[in-house]
Design a protein around this motif. Sequence first.
Motif, mmCIF file in Angstrom:
data_model
loop_
_atom_site.group_PDB
_atom_site.id
_atom_site.type_symbol
_atom_site.label_atom_id
_atom_site.label_comp_id
_atom_site.label_asym_id
_atom_site.label_seq_id
_atom_site.Cartn_x
_atom_site.Cartn_y
_atom_site.Cartn_z
ATOM 1 N N LEU A 177 48.698 99.782 133.918
ATOM 2 C CA LEU A 177 48.044 100.288 132.709
ATOM 3 C C LEU A 177 47.507 101.690 132.948
ATOM 4 O O LEU A 177 46.993 102.007 134.026
ATOM 5 N N GLU A 178 47.612 102.529 131.918
ATOM 6 C CA GLU A 178 47.094 103.882 132.048
ATOM 7 C C GLU A 178 45.577 103.900 132.052
ATOM 8 O O GLU A 178 44.957 104.772 132.649
ATOM 9 N N THR A 179 44.958 102.975 131.347
ATOM 10 C CA THR A 179 43.504 102.874 131.300
ATOM 11 C C THR A 179 43.106 101.411 131.331
ATOM 12 O O THR A 179 43.891 100.537 130.956
ATOM 13 N N LEU A 180 41.899 101.158 131.733
ATOM 14 C CA LEU A 180 41.411 99.777 131.814
ATOM 15 C C LEU A 180 39.921 99.745 131.500
ATOM 16 O O LEU A 180 39.089 99.941 132.382
ATOM 17 N N PRO A 181 39.553 99.496 130.235
ATOM 18 C CA PRO A 181 38.136 99.374 129.887
ATOM 19 C C PRO A 181 37.480 98.241 130.666
ATOM 20 O O PRO A 181 38.148 97.314 131.140
ATOM 21 N N GLU A 182 36.155 98.306 130.752
ATOM 22 C CA GLU A 182 35.429 97.324 131.550
ATOM 23 C C GLU A 182 35.663 95.894 131.066
ATOM 24 O O GLU A 182 35.794 94.961 131.854
ATOM 25 N N THR A 183 35.712 95.717 129.738
ATOM 26 C CA THR A 183 35.908 94.359 129.215
ATOM 27 C C THR A 183 37.292 93.826 129.589
ATOM 28 O O THR A 183 37.463 92.632 129.822
ATOM 29 N N TRP A 184 38.279 94.713 129.647
ATOM 30 C CA TRP A 184 39.605 94.283 130.068
ATOM 31 C C TRP A 184 39.602 93.922 131.557
ATOM 32 O O TRP A 184 40.290 92.988 131.970
ATOM 33 N N ALA A 185 38.861 94.687 132.339
ATOM 34 C CA ALA A 185 38.762 94.379 133.769
ATOM 35 C C ALA A 185 38.166 92.991 133.972
ATOM 36 O O ALA A 185 38.622 92.211 134.818
ATOM 37 N N ALA A 186 37.123 92.666 133.174
ATOM 38 C CA ALA A 186 36.520 91.331 133.270
ATOM 39 C C ALA A 186 37.514 90.256 132.862
ATOM 40 O O ALA A 186 37.594 89.192 133.477
ATOM 41 N N GLY A 187 38.298 90.535 131.809
ATOM 42 C CA GLY A 187 39.304 89.570 131.380
ATOM 43 C C GLY A 187 40.374 89.341 132.429
ATOM 44 O O GLY A 187 40.834 88.215 132.633
ATOM 45 N N ALA A 188 40.784 90.433 133.088
ATOM 46 C CA ALA A 188 41.788 90.303 134.147
ATOM 47 C C ALA A 188 41.258 89.458 135.293
ATOM 48 O O ALA A 188 41.973 88.628 135.866
ATOM 49 N N LEU A 189 39.997 89.656 135.637
ATOM 50 C CA LEU A 189 39.386 88.879 136.716
ATOM 51 C C LEU A 189 39.333 87.400 136.359
ATOM 52 O O LEU A 189 39.609 86.519 137.191
ATOM 53 N N GLN A 190 39.010 87.124 135.095
ATOM 54 C CA GLN A 190 38.970 85.738 134.644
ATOM 55 C C GLN A 190 40.350 85.092 134.717
ATOM 56 O O GLN A 190 40.512 83.945 135.123
ATOM 57 N N ARG A 191 41.380 85.859 134.339
ATOM 58 C CA ARG A 191 42.737 85.310 134.382
ATOM 59 C C ARG A 191 43.185 85.054 135.820
ATOM 60 O O ARG A 191 43.879 84.071 136.100
ATOM 61 N N ILE A 192 42.790 85.925 136.735
ATOM 62 C CA ILE A 192 43.106 85.710 138.151
ATOM 63 C C ILE A 192 42.494 84.396 138.622
ATOM 64 O O ILE A 192 43.108 83.624 139.349
ATOM 65 N N CYS A 193 41.278 84.152 138.163
ATOM 66 C CA CYS A 193 40.601 82.899 138.532
ATOM 67 C C CYS A 193 41.351 81.702 137.974
ATOM 68 O O CYS A 193 41.526 80.692 138.649
ATOM 69 N N GLU A 194 41.829 81.797 136.732
ATOM 70 C CA GLU A 194 42.495 80.670 136.081
ATOM 71 C C GLU A 194 43.834 80.335 136.726
ATOM 72 O O GLU A 194 44.155 79.155 136.930
ATOM 73 N N VAL A 195 44.608 81.355 137.061
ATOM 74 C CA VAL A 195 45.957 81.092 137.590
ATOM 75 C C VAL A 195 45.979 80.993 139.104
ATOM 76 O O VAL A 195 46.935 80.468 139.678
ATOM 77 N N GLY A 196 44.922 81.462 139.764
ATOM 78 C CA GLY A 196 44.938 81.496 141.221
ATOM 79 C C GLY A 196 44.321 80.305 141.886
ATOM 80 O O GLY A 196 44.410 80.135 143.097
ATOM 81 N N LYS A 197 43.666 79.425 141.111
ATOM 82 C CA LYS A 197 42.996 78.267 141.687
ATOM 83 C C LYS A 197 43.574 77.003 141.101
ATOM 84 O O LYS A 197 43.881 76.926 139.928
ATOM 85 N N GLY A 198 43.721 75.988 141.943
ATOM 86 C CA GLY A 198 44.205 74.687 141.492
ATOM 87 C C GLY A 198 43.048 73.765 141.174
ATOM 88 O O GLY A 198 41.886 74.153 141.115
ATOM 89 N N ASP A 199 43.379 72.485 140.970
ATOM 90 C CA ASP A 199 42.366 71.487 140.636
ATOM 91 C C ASP A 199 41.484 71.126 141.822
ATOM 92 O O ASP A 199 40.441 70.502 141.661
ATOM 93 N N ASP A 200 41.902 71.499 143.042
ATOM 94 C CA ASP A 200 41.138 71.109 144.215
ATOM 95 C C ASP A 200 39.979 72.039 144.503
ATOM 96 O O ASP A 200 39.240 71.845 145.456
ATOM 97 N N ASP A 201 39.789 73.086 143.659
ATOM 98 C CA ASP A 201 38.625 73.958 143.767
ATOM 99 C C ASP A 201 38.504 74.610 145.137
ATOM 100 O O ASP A 201 37.427 74.775 145.672
ATOM 101 N N GLN A 202 39.640 74.977 145.708
ATOM 102 C CA GLN A 202 39.621 75.644 147.004
ATOM 103 C C GLN A 202 39.567 77.153 146.809
ATOM 104 O O GLN A 202 39.825 77.672 145.741
ATOM 105 N N ARG A 203 39.250 77.853 147.887
ATOM 106 C CA ARG A 203 39.190 79.308 147.819
ATOM 107 C C ARG A 203 40.569 79.893 147.535
ATOM 108 O O ARG A 203 41.596 79.324 147.871
ATOM 109 N N LEU A 204 40.533 81.061 146.917
ATOM 110 C CA LEU A 204 41.781 81.763 146.711
ATOM 111 C C LEU A 204 42.342 82.239 148.041
ATOM 112 O O LEU A 204 41.603 82.427 148.998
#
Length: 573
Positions: free
Chosen positions: A122-149
């Motif tokens: 992306l050419e730019t990344l507003p702060e709210t988008w950065a927070a959204g990206a972080l949330q998505r990383i959390c959603e897709v990067g962790k399984g049901d076992d609640d282990q560390r990424l």
Amino acid sequence: MALVTLRRNFCHLPDFRVCGALVALKSRPVNRMNKVVKGHQHPWFCSVQPKPVRVLIHPACGKKFHAENGTDHAPLGEQRFSQAHDWDGLDQSLRMEGEQVFYKRLDSLTSWEEVLSFVSTLETLPETWAAGALQRICEVGKGDDDQRLPKEIQEDSVFQALCFRLEQQPLRLSSTGLVTALQALILLHVDPQSSLVLNLVAECQNRLQAGVLEASDLCILGETLIRLQGPGCATLELIIHQLQGKKLETLTPEDIVAIYRILQTCSEKVDQHQTFLNVVNNFSLSVVSYLSPKSISQMLAALVVLDQTQAHPLIIKLGKYVVRHIPHFTNEELRKVLEAFIYFGVRDRFFTKALERRVASHCLTLDPEVISKVTEYCSGKLILSKRILNAVAETFVCQSEKFSPSQISELIEPFGKLNYLPPNAPAFFRKLENVLFTGFNHFPPKTLLRVLHACSLIEYHPVNFMPKIFSPFFLQQLQDVEIKLDEEGFVLPFTANEDVNKRIALCIDGPKRFCSNSSHLLGKEAIKQRHLRLLGYQVVQVPYHEMEMLKSRLELVEYLQGKLFPQNPSVHW
């Protein structure tokens, strides 16, 4: 500390133009490669100078950037976002369209590599988008076992840049973006003492004190602080207090479930929160139909912990929707549902039919704890479901090693209580006998007796276990107190097995061991004392109604001495 390489003068940006960003979002395909393609990185992340700079970053969250070549630079956030004021003055419709396209693209990504690759282009990344990206990383990067990424996520330079941007600009985040970013970082197990987390927590508390957080933001913040600081955190009470002043109509069904989860963590204060709980219970009737299977199980679990037996209409309505979701519950969710039905005494023939179909078709894949809860439910409600019991019996024969002693007891007891023999009864009880012989010492005495009693009720008498049951070792585990004396009458340590001249079984009999309308001992208690005498014990009965008459510790000592040593009450022990 993780040592990574970034480029000097990280992320000098041109003026931000939403139109260009929007076109880029719509036209650029998602990079599906596993690693970020550095050749496609854009100004918010990339440097305009080729010379690399070595920087030290906290491995958990990109805590601080320190140039090692001795040259001081302006803070990274200031370099990247000096033109951010242009974003604030843009046309609102373009901003909203850009956000919609961004989040739609973000939701389509299925791995943390894809997310980081996408935001790096992306050419730019507003702060709210950065927070959204972080949330998505959390959603897709962790399984049901609640282990560390995986460690490589937190060492990834794009991930670190996201974290550093949020650390430097928390004031510019919307309240939703702020609490969402903090939630994602805590779920990702970022160091809670890092400056990133501390800055976000401080800003959250400032906005909480100012009373500017919406109800949904309060729910997210409450659960996040519970994870971060535990259920005893002082801020939680303020969050609950502010939630009471919000209109529940403005909340999503998932927010309502979050309120239950928050209140569940401080169940010891349920009396203080009961008025609020009554309001939430009544309102929840209108959202049950919108809840996912996971949310229904969580709401039922919270109602159990909070002892909301008076919320009968809500429990009944939840039960009706449980029937629809039986095929979709995970093992853990189904266990919570069964525990709630057992706790609240729910019985529904449609639920039983749906449970029969689930157990009969998936019994071999159900957790032992779930299977034991299924049989406990049938036993407690006196439901003879041959389909369930037959499937359970087959599963036990095939997978007996997976069951603990308590689970075996809960599994076996319904067969005796409901007077039912499964078609594979010979194999079933042969397997049970083998399990008991090999693991006899692992079964608590009372649990073992319940199992053997259930077998006797359906004429599978445990004759092979009689010598073990009536051995002194086994009976010692059942009795309340044993006192050992040597030849001179001195009390020996409980662990002593030599020089024991006399054994005294002290039976401290509470109210449940007597008839309800008299001090007459129940038959099962009387036979226990007879068996102890046959084994050579001197049985000393201490009934509760005699103990209640004692008024001081001295009287209690004299009473016990008289009971234990009637011929020599002056003995000190």
